[in-house]
Design an enzyme around this catalytic site. Structure first.
Site, PDB file in Angstrom:
ATOM      1  CD  GLU A   1       1.142  -2.243  -7.997  1.00  0.00           C
ATOM      2  OE1 GLU A   1       1.200  -1.603  -6.818  1.00  0.00           O
ATOM      3  OE2 GLU A   1       2.374  -1.950  -8.395  1.00  0.00           O
TER       4      GLU A   1
ATOM      5  CE  LYS B   1       3.530  -2.871  -1.975  1.00  0.00           C
ATOM      6  NZ  LYS B   1       3.890  -1.928  -3.031  1.00  0.00           N
TER       7      LYS B   1
ATOM      8  CB  CYS C   1       4.835  -3.017  -6.028  1.00  0.00           C
ATOM      9  SG  CYS C   1       5.823  -1.159  -6.688  1.00  0.00           S
TER      10      CYS C   1
END
Length: 544
Positions: free
Chosen positions: A293, A366, A416
């Site tokens: 990320e 995301k 994440c």
């Protein structure tokens, strides 16, 4: 001295049980084989204390105390993020952890009070013609209330389901239930076992006030709990998915860039160069190279085009697709700038202009953003202004986005802590509206450098393992500081890199196809089961 009409020693014992409970969500310091047993024993202490409470208020208070201790210790690593990297003063960072733990503890505490209301204890001397049935109903009600509030905790205010009790059972027989009922089904069964054990431990008093510990019928709840646990063993051997296509050769990159340096403008080039050099190391041929990320900690249009050319040259040299985490600044459909925490995929043929504009064909934005980290809830800008954490306000990606097509495989990314929300990963497994196949491989890219060398890393790996059990898909984890790993479709860690060491992890990943019951129906079946149990408990538990 008493606490909620309980002796001080009992209160301290409940706090100690909560602290031990916090140790069961990933191996270390406890060994993996012990996590499930210790978790049930610790939770049985909470069930015993809350179900025998004299009042509903006392039950709520005891449940809150147990879980406050568990969350405060289990989530201690948030202090590292707030203090060492966020710049928040240590007392305020401690207060932040305790405040979050106090809030999260309200959910299981409410479950304890609900179960105590549905199934009030039999008073001393009160007739109890069916103690076995009452114990069974009480244990089931306590478990259903706990699982329901776990689900609510994972949903309300965008949810924070870290430390769900199901994660303690990745290596236990209950793991066989994951592809059928998911994490909340495992929580239901685990809580039922704990409540049944608590009922056996306390015993039930007869009309004369005697404890009939030898009455075998009182073991009905424990016998059923044991049967449900054992049933998970054969289900663990069921192949819910089948191999699809040729195995994919993958190289995972762990740059180990210190978080305090990652966003330092003077050190940006050093971090980018480190990842480029790692990706270029002589290694087994890779068809897909995955970086963590925000491996590029600046927006893509601010990067020197020569750097993008270097990455394209690397892709050409390996005949590979490169997938990397990068914050994107792009033009939205309304003409305004859109900011997303994304993963882009490209190869040697990808036009340079697409890389600069963030318009690559393979892209994942995301969807489930972190409150205060990636978006600011209304009224809380003052809190974010106190921190020194960059990248604080992103736009949300679509719920279902097309997997990346690489060779024979379809790779679905999540970023994440998105892998905490198992039900949100399921749309990627299903065919898209335009007929594109569902994902055969899952990939999580993360930057856990925010949390130092703490339990957060091992807890996150445990979460990834459970997602593979629910979906019967392999999952790859590419992280900045660890734990970078490959998990097979049965939840076993096939390979991993040591945390806080730079390195590459070459792995061969077999994609899988086919849908587990959980992948087909999500949380709907377990929510129906929970509702039926609570309705039955309301009808039977409170009936004199």
């Amino acid at each position: 001295m008493t606490f909620g009409r309980a002796p001080l020693w009992a209160t301290l014992g409940l706090v100690a049980a909560g602290a031990v409970h916090a140790l069961t969500f990933a191996p270390g310091p406890l060994p993996a084989w012990s996590l499930a047993l210790v978790q049930i024993l610790a939770l049985a202490c909470a069930a015993h204390a809350t179900l025998r409470a004299v009042t509903l208020r006392q039950s709520l208070l005891r449940g809150w105390l147990f879980n406050f201790a568990s969350y405060s210790l289990g989530l201690y690593w948030i202090f590292v993020s707030l203090h060492y990297y966020g710049g928040l003063a240590a007392p305020l960072a401690v207060a932040g952890v305790l405040a979050l733990s106090a809030f999260l503890a309200l959910f299981p505490a409410a479950a304890c009070m609900l179960a105590r209301w549905l199934c009030p204890p039999v008073a001393l001397g009160e007739p109890n013609p069916s103690p076995a049935r009452r114990l069974l109903v009480t244990a089931a009600a306590w478990a259903a209330a706990w699982a329901l509030l776990e689900w609510i905790r994972a949903t309300v205010l965008t949810g924070f389901p870290w430390l769900n009790i199901g994660y303690a059972h990745v290596d236990s027989p209950l793991a066989g239930w994951a592809p059928v009922l998911g994490i909340h089904g495992m929580a239901l069964l685990s809580a039922f076992a704990a409540a049944a054990l608590a009922g056996l431990w306390q015993g039930l008093r007869s009309a004369r006030g005697n404890i009939k510990a030898g009455d075998a019928r009182r073991n009905l709840a424990c016998a059923l709990a044991l049967l449900l646990v054992i049933a998970g063993w054969p289900m663990s051997g069921v192949n819910w998915s089948q191999p699809s296509g040729a195995p994919l050769q993958v190289r995972l990159i762990q740059g180990n860039v210190e978080q305090s340096q990652k966003f330092d403008p003077q050190l940006l080039e050093l971090g980018i160069r480190r990842h480029l050099e790692l990706a270029a190391l002589p290694a087994p041929p890779a068809e897909l190279i995955i970086l963590p990320e925000t491996v590029l900690p600046i927006f893509q249009d601010r990067l020197d085009p020569a750097v993008w050319e270097a990455w394209r040259t690397l892709a050409a040299r390996n005949s590979a697709t490169i997938a990397m985490g990068v914050p994107l600044r792009t033009k939205g459909t309304d003409g305004n700038d859109s900011y997303t925490n994304s993963v882009i995929g490209f190869n040697a043929d990808t036009p340079l202009e697409q890389l600069r504009l963030g318009t690559t064909a393979q892209r994942y934005d995301k969807h489930h953003l972190v409150p205060w980290g990636e978006y600011v809830p209304p009224g809380f800008h003052w809190f974010v202004d106190m921190l020194s954490i960059p990248l604080g306000d992103f736009d949300r990606g679509e719920r279902r986005q097309a997997p990346f097509h690489v060779r024979d495989q379809h790779v679905a990314f999540n970023i994440c802590y998105e892998d905490l929300f198992g039900v949100e990963l399921l749309p990627a497994l299903h065919p898209g509206a335009n007929g594109e196949p569902g994902a055969t491989i899952l990939v999580n890219v993360s930057n856990l450098g925010w949390f130092g060398d703490t339990w957060a890393l091992r807890q996150h790996l445990q979460i990834g393992r459970l997602r593979t059990l629910e979906t019967a898909r392999p999952m790859l984890a590419a992280t900045n500081t660890g734990i970078t790993a490959a998990i097979d479709a049965h939840g076993a860690v096939a390979a991993q890199l040591p945390a806080h060491q730079a390195g590459i992890l070459p792995v061969s990943v077999q994609g899988m196809t086919g849908l587990t019951p959980y992948a087909r129906f999500g949380d709907k079946p377990i929510l129906v089961i929970i509702a039926l149990i609570l309705i039955a408990a309301a009808a039977l538990g409170r009936r004199k």
